[in-house]
Design a protein around this motif. Structure first.
Motif, mmCIF file in Angstrom:
data_model
loop_
_atom_site.group_PDB
_atom_site.id
_atom_site.type_symbol
_atom_site.label_atom_id
_atom_site.label_comp_id
_atom_site.label_asym_id
_atom_site.label_seq_id
_atom_site.Cartn_x
_atom_site.Cartn_y
_atom_site.Cartn_z
ATOM 1 N N GLU A 247 41.465 50.081 4.892
ATOM 2 C CA GLU A 247 42.761 50.348 4.288
ATOM 3 C C GLU A 247 42.912 49.517 3.008
ATOM 4 O O GLU A 247 42.451 48.380 2.937
ATOM 5 N N ASN A 248 43.533 50.069 2.021
ATOM 6 C CA ASN A 248 43.829 49.335 0.788
ATOM 7 C C ASN A 248 44.973 48.346 1.059
ATOM 8 O O ASN A 248 45.991 48.752 1.620
ATOM 9 N N PRO A 249 44.832 47.039 0.728
ATOM 10 C CA PRO A 249 43.768 46.390 -0.032
ATOM 11 C C PRO A 249 42.833 45.537 0.840
ATOM 12 O O PRO A 249 42.451 44.434 0.431
ATOM 13 N N VAL A 250 42.477 46.011 2.010
ATOM 14 C CA VAL A 250 41.577 45.262 2.892
ATOM 15 C C VAL A 250 40.161 45.254 2.312
ATOM 16 O O VAL A 250 39.671 46.286 1.842
ATOM 17 N N SER A 251 39.513 44.099 2.323
ATOM 18 C CA SER A 251 38.101 43.985 1.946
ATOM 19 C C SER A 251 37.283 43.878 3.228
ATOM 20 O O SER A 251 37.597 43.053 4.094
ATOM 21 N N LEU A 252 36.256 44.686 3.359
ATOM 22 C CA LEU A 252 35.426 44.676 4.565
ATOM 23 C C LEU A 252 33.962 44.707 4.157
ATOM 24 O O LEU A 252 33.566 45.489 3.299
ATOM 25 N N ALA B 151 42.157 40.505 4.899
ATOM 26 C CA ALA B 151 43.314 41.395 4.887
ATOM 27 C C ALA B 151 44.576 40.622 4.548
ATOM 28 O O ALA B 151 44.688 39.427 4.858
ATOM 29 N N PRO B 152 45.538 41.286 3.897
ATOM 30 C CA PRO B 152 46.809 40.619 3.597
ATOM 31 C C PRO B 152 47.493 40.156 4.882
ATOM 32 O O PRO B 152 47.568 40.894 5.861
ATOM 33 N N GLY B 153 47.985 38.923 4.871
ATOM 34 C CA GLY B 153 48.748 38.433 6.017
ATOM 35 C C GLY B 153 47.926 38.001 7.199
ATOM 36 O O GLY B 153 48.481 37.721 8.266
ATOM 37 N N GLN B 154 46.600 37.929 7.061
ATOM 38 C CA GLN B 154 45.794 37.551 8.212
ATOM 39 C C GLN B 154 45.971 36.067 8.542
ATOM 40 O O GLN B 154 46.341 35.256 7.699
ATOM 41 N N ALA B 155 45.695 35.721 9.797
ATOM 42 C CA ALA B 155 45.777 34.330 10.228
ATOM 43 C C ALA B 155 44.652 33.531 9.580
ATOM 44 O O ALA B 155 43.684 34.093 9.049
ATOM 45 N N THR B 156 44.765 32.216 9.637
ATOM 46 C CA THR B 156 43.746 31.353 9.043
ATOM 47 C C THR B 156 43.020 30.512 10.083
ATOM 48 O O THR B 156 42.125 29.744 9.729
#
Length: 282
Positions: free
Chosen positions: A222-227, A249-254
């Motif tokens: 999905e945009n803007p996910v980088s895989l 991905a936007p908003g992912q945990a760290t």
């Protein structure tokens, strides 16, 4: 700040739980006070027209602490910030053109995946329906359903005799069988498979057809996910060669709360490693 998790999972983790809110009587952890859920909590103060909250100090403050077991089966906890929560709300919906979303959620769980499925509908001005009766969902005007393969396996048994249809469905949280897809094709115009996680949200999705239901594909990112698909040295692999899946991905945990060792293995250089293997078909 609040945690949604089973009592057993909380007991396994060194979280400083001060209060446990529940709908039924429970025995709280030794360090926590049990608070029964009461309807009057949602009552406005006398003379007030709306609730007034102090707000939060920063977009990077904790919004939710969520439980995740991932591929290990071990309870882990992730922190989602206010900023991260807002970044996870973008996602396409398969609804008829110019129609407002009336989304049916087959689970009332406050797990992070179910919660964001609900929030994505609400922030677009849609209506959320909770229920597992297909005829009720149809009668209430649902045009989009979301749930796991297990949820839809149960729903299939309940709509076996129904002739009604709903426009779109998104299945997430596991691999669907050809038998389940065939049942969904009879009751939905658009069937979408979603590859997602509590840690990173929606990563990939695709519209499934009778021709593609057995190809094993999770669909494009999905945009803007980088895989990326990488080897043991984090070098990218060419299409067709299987390797380790990693994504950003936007908003992912760290990381995981209180588990530095697993965090270092799973979150590296801004990438999340969900523990899956795969390859790009093209």
């Amino acid at each position: 700040r609040w945690v949604h998790a089973s009592k057993a999972a909380i007991a396994e983790t060194q979280l400083k739980i001060t209060h446990v809110v529940h709908a039924d009587r429970v025995v709280p952890p030794p360090t926590a006070m049990a608070l029964p859920l009461e309807q009057h909590w949602a009552t406005l103060p006398t003379g007030a027209h709306q609730f007034r909250f102090a707000g939060f100090a920063s977009p990077d403050d904790a919004w939710m602490i969520a439980q995740s077991s991932g591929t290990t089966g071990m309870s882990k906890f992730i922190l989602i910030t206010f900023r991260g929560a807002s970044q996870r709300l973008e996602y396409p919906f398969d609804v008829p053109p110019n129609e407002r979303i009336v989304g049916g959620c087959l689970s009332m769980s406050l797990s992070v995946i179910s919660l964001f499925a609900t929030l994505r509908i609400l922030v677009r001005g849609g209506t959320v329906l909770f229920g597992k009766d297909f005829d009720f969902l149809v009668a209430a005007g649902a045009n989009y359903l979301t749930g796991s393969p297990a949820h839809f396996d149960g729903l299939c048994r309940r709509f076996a005799e129904s002739k009604a249809k709903i426009h779109g469905v998104a299945v997430a949280g596991g691999i669907s069988s050809p038998r389940l897809y065939e049942a969904l094709f009879k009751r939905f115009d658009v069937v979408r498979n979603v590859y997602s996680s509590s840690e990173a949200g929606v990563a990939c999705s695709k519209v499934v057809t009778p021709e593609t239901m057995t190809d094993g594909s999770a669909g494009p990112p999905e945009n803007p996910v980088s895989l990326e698909i990488v080897d043991d040295n984090d070098e990218q692999l060419p299409p067709g060669q299987a390797g380790i899946v990693r994504l950003r991905a936007p908003g992912q945990a760290t990381g995981y709360i209180g588990d530095l060792q697993t965090s270092r293995k799973t979150f590296r250089d801004g990438w999340f490693y969900p523990g899956d293997t795969g390859y790009f078909s093209q």
